[in-house]
Design a protein around this motif. Structure first.
Motif, PDB file in Angstrom:
ATOM      1  N   MET A 175      22.614  29.726   4.061  1.00 30.48           N
ATOM      2  CA  MET A 175      23.734  30.357   4.145  1.00 30.48           C
ATOM      3  C   MET A 175      24.854  30.555   2.956  1.00 30.48           C
ATOM      4  O   MET A 175      25.569  28.955   3.292  1.00 30.48           O
ATOM      5  N   GLY A 176      25.505  31.503   2.561  1.00 29.90           N
ATOM      6  CA  GLY A 176      27.085  31.353   1.789  1.00 29.90           C
ATOM      7  C   GLY A 176      27.547  32.148   2.501  1.00 29.90           C
ATOM      8  O   GLY A 176      27.708  33.348   3.219  1.00 29.90           O
ATOM      9  N   LEU A 177      29.129  31.987   1.369  1.00 33.33           N
ATOM     10  CA  LEU A 177      30.024  32.776   2.174  1.00 33.33           C
ATOM     11  C   LEU A 177      30.137  34.620   1.688  1.00 33.33           C
ATOM     12  O   LEU A 177      30.250  35.361   2.262  1.00 33.33           O
ATOM     13  N   LEU A 178      28.827  34.765   0.902  1.00 32.53           N
ATOM     14  CA  LEU A 178      28.996  35.712   0.494  1.00 32.53           C
ATOM     15  C   LEU A 178      27.395  36.867   0.400  1.00 32.53           C
ATOM     16  O   LEU A 178      27.274  36.764  -0.497  1.00 32.53           O
ATOM     17  N   ASP A 179      26.757  36.195   1.288  1.00 28.58           N
ATOM     18  CA  ASP A 179      25.478  36.647   1.597  1.00 28.58           C
ATOM     19  C   ASP A 179      25.478  38.330   1.852  1.00 28.58           C
ATOM     20  O   ASP A 179      26.023  38.408   2.495  1.00 28.58           O
ATOM     21  N   ASP A 180      24.860  38.869   1.099  1.00 21.99           N
ATOM     22  CA  ASP A 180      24.320  40.206   0.648  1.00 21.99           C
ATOM     23  C   ASP A 180      25.394  41.004   0.740  1.00 21.99           C
ATOM     24  O   ASP A 180      26.072  42.233   0.767  1.00 21.99           O
ATOM     25  N   LYS A 181      26.252  40.357   0.165  1.00 30.68           N
ATOM     26  CA  LYS A 181      27.671  41.152  -0.547  1.00 30.68           C
ATOM     27  C   LYS A 181      27.468  41.099  -1.887  1.00 30.68           C
ATOM     28  O   LYS A 181      26.915  40.743  -3.081  1.00 30.68           O
ATOM     29  N   VAL A 182      28.314  42.466  -2.129  1.00 34.66           N
ATOM     30  CA  VAL A 182      28.537  42.867  -3.860  1.00 34.66           C
ATOM     31  C   VAL A 182      30.228  42.458  -4.153  1.00 34.66           C
ATOM     32  O   VAL A 182      30.619  43.132  -3.569  1.00 34.66           O
ATOM     33  N   VAL A 183      29.893  42.031  -5.515  1.00 32.64           N
ATOM     34  CA  VAL A 183      31.208  41.027  -5.511  1.00 32.64           C
ATOM     35  C   VAL A 183      31.788  42.250  -7.493  1.00 32.64           C
ATOM     36  O   VAL A 183      30.714  41.902  -8.055  1.00 32.64           O
ATOM     37  N   VAL A 184      32.277  42.041  -7.894  1.00 37.48           N
ATOM     38  CA  VAL A 184      33.035  42.426  -9.268  1.00 37.48           C
ATOM     39  C   VAL A 184      33.730  41.281 -10.016  1.00 37.48           C
ATOM     40  O   VAL A 184      35.033  41.830  -8.653  1.00 37.48           O
ATOM     41  N   VAL A 185      34.090  41.157 -10.917  1.00 37.53           N
ATOM     42  CA  VAL A 185      35.184  40.039 -11.607  1.00 37.53           C
ATOM     43  C   VAL A 185      35.356  40.518 -12.663  1.00 37.53           C
ATOM     44  O   VAL A 185      34.067  40.829 -13.263  1.00 37.53           O
ATOM     45  N   THR A 186      36.551  40.983 -12.624  1.00 29.01           N
ATOM     46  CA  THR A 186      36.838  41.081 -14.225  1.00 29.01           C
ATOM     47  C   THR A 186      37.472  39.560 -15.154  1.00 29.01           C
ATOM     48  O   THR A 186      37.269  39.149 -14.155  1.00 29.01           O
ATOM     49  N   GLY A 187      36.675  40.302 -15.857  1.00 25.58           N
ATOM     50  CA  GLY A 187      37.443  39.183 -16.967  1.00 25.58           C
ATOM     51  C   GLY A 187      36.481  37.381 -17.071  1.00 25.58           C
ATOM     52  O   GLY A 187      36.669  36.548 -17.451  1.00 25.58           O
ATOM     53  N   VAL A 192      39.549  26.924  -8.766  1.00 33.71           N
ATOM     54  CA  VAL A 192      39.771  28.181  -8.048  1.00 33.71           C
ATOM     55  C   VAL A 192      38.904  28.698  -7.666  1.00 33.71           C
ATOM     56  O   VAL A 192      39.342  29.557  -6.494  1.00 33.71           O
ATOM     57  N   ALA A 193      37.572  28.612  -8.159  1.00 35.48           N
ATOM     58  CA  ALA A 193      36.122  29.693  -7.061  1.00 35.48           C
ATOM     59  C   ALA A 193      36.530  29.487  -5.793  1.00 35.48           C
ATOM     60  O   ALA A 193      36.280  30.918  -5.512  1.00 35.48           O
ATOM     61  N   PRO A 194      36.491  28.369  -5.576  1.00 36.93           N
ATOM     62  CA  PRO A 194      36.129  27.766  -3.849  1.00 36.93           C
ATOM     63  C   PRO A 194      36.681  29.130  -2.703  1.00 36.93           C
ATOM     64  O   PRO A 194      36.347  29.806  -2.141  1.00 36.93           O
ATOM     65  N   PHE A 195      38.451  29.264  -3.114  1.00 41.61           N
ATOM     66  CA  PHE A 195      39.479  29.721  -2.269  1.00 41.61           C
ATOM     67  C   PHE A 195      39.080  31.584  -3.094  1.00 41.61           C
ATOM     68  O   PHE A 195      39.249  32.098  -1.375  1.00 41.61           O
ATOM     69  N   VAL A 196      38.796  31.620  -4.582  1.00 44.13           N
ATOM     70  CA  VAL A 196      38.526  32.998  -4.617  1.00 44.13           C
ATOM     71  C   VAL A 196      37.078  33.738  -3.340  1.00 44.13           C
ATOM     72  O   VAL A 196      37.161  34.667  -3.229  1.00 44.13           O
ATOM     73  N   ALA A 197      36.161  33.025  -3.521  1.00 43.59           N
ATOM     74  CA  ALA A 197      35.280  33.621  -2.883  1.00 43.59           C
ATOM     75  C   ALA A 197      35.132  33.183  -1.428  1.00 43.59           C
ATOM     76  O   ALA A 197      35.189  34.339  -0.466  1.00 43.59           O
ATOM     77  N   TYR A 198      35.872  32.380  -1.087  1.00 44.25           N
ATOM     78  CA  TYR A 198      36.793  33.006   0.898  1.00 44.25           C
ATOM     79  C   TYR A 198      37.905  33.590   0.570  1.00 44.25           C
ATOM     80  O   TYR A 198      36.282  34.794   1.061  1.00 44.25           O
ATOM     81  N   LEU A 199      38.073  34.058  -0.526  1.00 40.12           N
ATOM     82  CA  LEU A 199      39.229  35.524   0.198  1.00 40.12           C
ATOM     83  C   LEU A 199      38.467  36.638  -0.243  1.00 40.12           C
ATOM     84  O   LEU A 199      38.758  37.880  -0.086  1.00 40.12           O
ATOM     85  N   ALA A 200      36.872  36.635  -1.233  1.00 35.30           N
ATOM     86  CA  ALA A 200      36.653  37.950  -1.399  1.00 35.30           C
ATOM     87  C   ALA A 200      35.315  37.898  -0.280  1.00 35.30           C
ATOM     88  O   ALA A 200      34.414  38.800   0.507  1.00 35.30           O
ATOM     89  N   SER A 201      35.581  37.403   0.668  1.00 31.16           N
ATOM     90  CA  SER A 201      34.208  36.953   1.880  1.00 31.16           C
ATOM     91  C   SER A 201      35.149  37.775   3.509  1.00 31.16           C
ATOM     92  O   SER A 201      36.438  37.515   3.413  1.00 31.16           O
ATOM     93  N   GLU A 245      30.789  31.052  -8.640  1.00 31.86           N
ATOM     94  CA  GLU A 245      30.710  30.502  -7.662  1.00 31.86           C
ATOM     95  C   GLU A 245      30.307  31.553  -6.265  1.00 31.86           C
ATOM     96  O   GLU A 245      29.347  31.591  -5.414  1.00 31.86           O
ATOM     97  N   CYS A 246      30.688  33.000  -6.657  1.00 32.58           N
ATOM     98  CA  CYS A 246      30.361  34.411  -5.714  1.00 32.58           C
ATOM     99  C   CYS A 246      28.492  33.999  -5.865  1.00 32.58           C
ATOM    100  O   CYS A 246      28.725  34.742  -4.827  1.00 32.58           O
ATOM    101  N   ALA A 247      28.232  34.520  -6.892  1.00 31.18           N
ATOM    102  CA  ALA A 247      26.494  34.092  -7.105  1.00 31.18           C
ATOM    103  C   ALA A 247      25.912  32.726  -6.214  1.00 31.18           C
ATOM    104  O   ALA A 247      24.816  33.242  -5.153  1.00 31.18           O
ATOM    105  N   ARG A 248      26.138  31.885  -6.165  1.00 33.50           N
ATOM    106  CA  ARG A 248      26.701  30.263  -5.496  1.00 33.50           C
ATOM    107  C   ARG A 248      26.656  30.913  -3.515  1.00 33.50           C
ATOM    108  O   ARG A 248      25.796  30.566  -3.034  1.00 33.50           O
TER     109      ARG A 248
END
Ligand SMILES: NC(=O)c1ccc[n+]([C@@H]2O[C@H](COP(=O)([O-])OP(=O)(O)OC[C@H]3O[C@@H](n4cnc5c(N)ncnc54)[C@H](O)[C@@H]3O)[C@@H](O)[C@H]2O)c1
Length: 303
Positions: free
Chosen positions: A1-13, A222-231, A25-28
């Motif tokens: 189980m991940g924070l973003l299971d079944d979600k779709v995220v755009v990351v720029t740059g 930086v990524a773990p907290f960003v994945a949380y904010l995206a979830s 990280e969003c993919a993980r």
């Protein structure tokens, strides 16, 4: 189980540096990722890396400040993965120069990439979320340079302070559509900041790495907290600015009034102002001269 299971995220740059770490990280965390990157080859590499690790990703090459490219990111998310749940606006550039030496192009390029580069994908995503009645999450990338100020970065700092304000107002406007908007001020060693690291800090880092210790400067921190904010786990948080570096997550307080002086119930007499100014600054405990607020920040590393 991940924070973003079944979600779709755009990351720029997302082709390198902090954005690459965020995409991985969003993919993980189970999310399908649209890798948006000016440098098409770098973007393709990151998308391939995600797919090779068993995740889902596509890359879109282009300048995210261009409205057509920004709109294409939402289309890519919907067409490839069936929808869009979060946008991480990360793309950015530096053109450091003191104000008196700065060219028009150095000013315009930085303002455009950061401010239009945040505005265009955010507008595209918010239109999609409003029209489809889906909740969404926005993570924007500000900087301590914008919040605290940094010598030689009047263009970059102005853009980054603008991003913090943009995020706050987007949070207010989009709350009724269940869309959150938060900003981070990250710090890490990347192509952007490599040359800014003082030699003594560089040597200390090298020694620490050789001892196998935690790399405080790794952009992937930086990524773990960003994945949380995206979830959806952060659905109750919006309009906030966070500092993120190493193993540290900080919460910034917005610009706020800290002292007041009043006249006598009428418009101020200009001649009465000079003798009352000390009262205002004394009440706040603030030095009226320019201050190096960056030097006072808890973790002073780089821009
Ligand atoms: N590294 C730090 O310490 C630090 C500190 C504060 C803020 N930031 C911010 O974090 C973000 C990422 O910085 P980084 O250090 O990873 O830099 P980086 O240069 O390593 O990566 C930035 C990526 O954005 C891409 N990019 C630039 N302009 C683009 C555009 N118009 N369209 C699409 N892609 C574009 C670049 O090609 C690059 O791959 C930036 O917004 C930066 O301002 C970084």
């Amino acid at each position: 189980m991940g924070l973003l299971d079944d979600k779709v995220v755009v990351v720029t740059g997302a082709g390198r540096g902090i954005g690459r770490g965020e995409a991985l990280e969003c993919a993980r965390q189970g999310g399908a990722v649209v890798v948006a990157e000016f440098d098409g080859e770098a973007g393709d590499e990151v998308a391939k890396e995600i797919v090779a690790a068993g995740g889902q990703a596509v890359s879109v090459a282009g300048d995210v400040a261009d409205a057509d490219v920004a709109d294409a990111l939402v289309t890519a998310a919907v067409e490839n993965f069936g929808g869009l749940d979060a946008v991480v606006n990360n793309a950015g550039i530096l053109r450091d120069r003191t104000l008196v030496k700065m060219s028009d192009a150095e000013w315009d390029d930085v303002i455009r990439v950061h401010l239009r580069g945040h505005f265009a994908p955010t507008r595209a995503a918010c239109r999609y979320w409003r029209e489809s009645s889906r909740p969404g999450h926005l993570v924007h990338t500000a900087s301590t340079s914008g919040i605290l100020g940094n010598f030689g970065q009047s263009n970059y700092g102005a853009a980054k302070a603008g991003i913090a304000a943009f995020s706050t107002i987007t949070a207010m406007e989009m709350a009724r559509y269940n869309v959150t908007s938060n900003a981070i001020a990250p710090s890490a060693l990347t192509r952007m900041t490599e040359s800014l690291l003082p030699p003594d800090v560089r040597e200390a880092r090298q020694a620490s790495l050789e001892r196998g210790e935690f790399d405080f400067f790794d952009p992937e921190n930086v990524a773990p907290f960003v994945a949380y904010l995206a979830s959806d786990h952060s659905s109750h948080i919006s309009g906030k600015v966070f500092g993120v570096q190493g193993d540290s997550i900080e919460l910034y307080q917005p610009f706020t009034s800290v002292a007041e002086i009043r006249g006598d119930g009428h418009r101020w007499d200009p001649e009465a102002i000079p003798e009352r100014m000390a009262e205002l600054f004394d009440a706040a405990g603030i030095d009226p001269a320019p201050e190096n607020m960056m030097a006072r920040s808890r973790h002073k590393i780089i821009s």
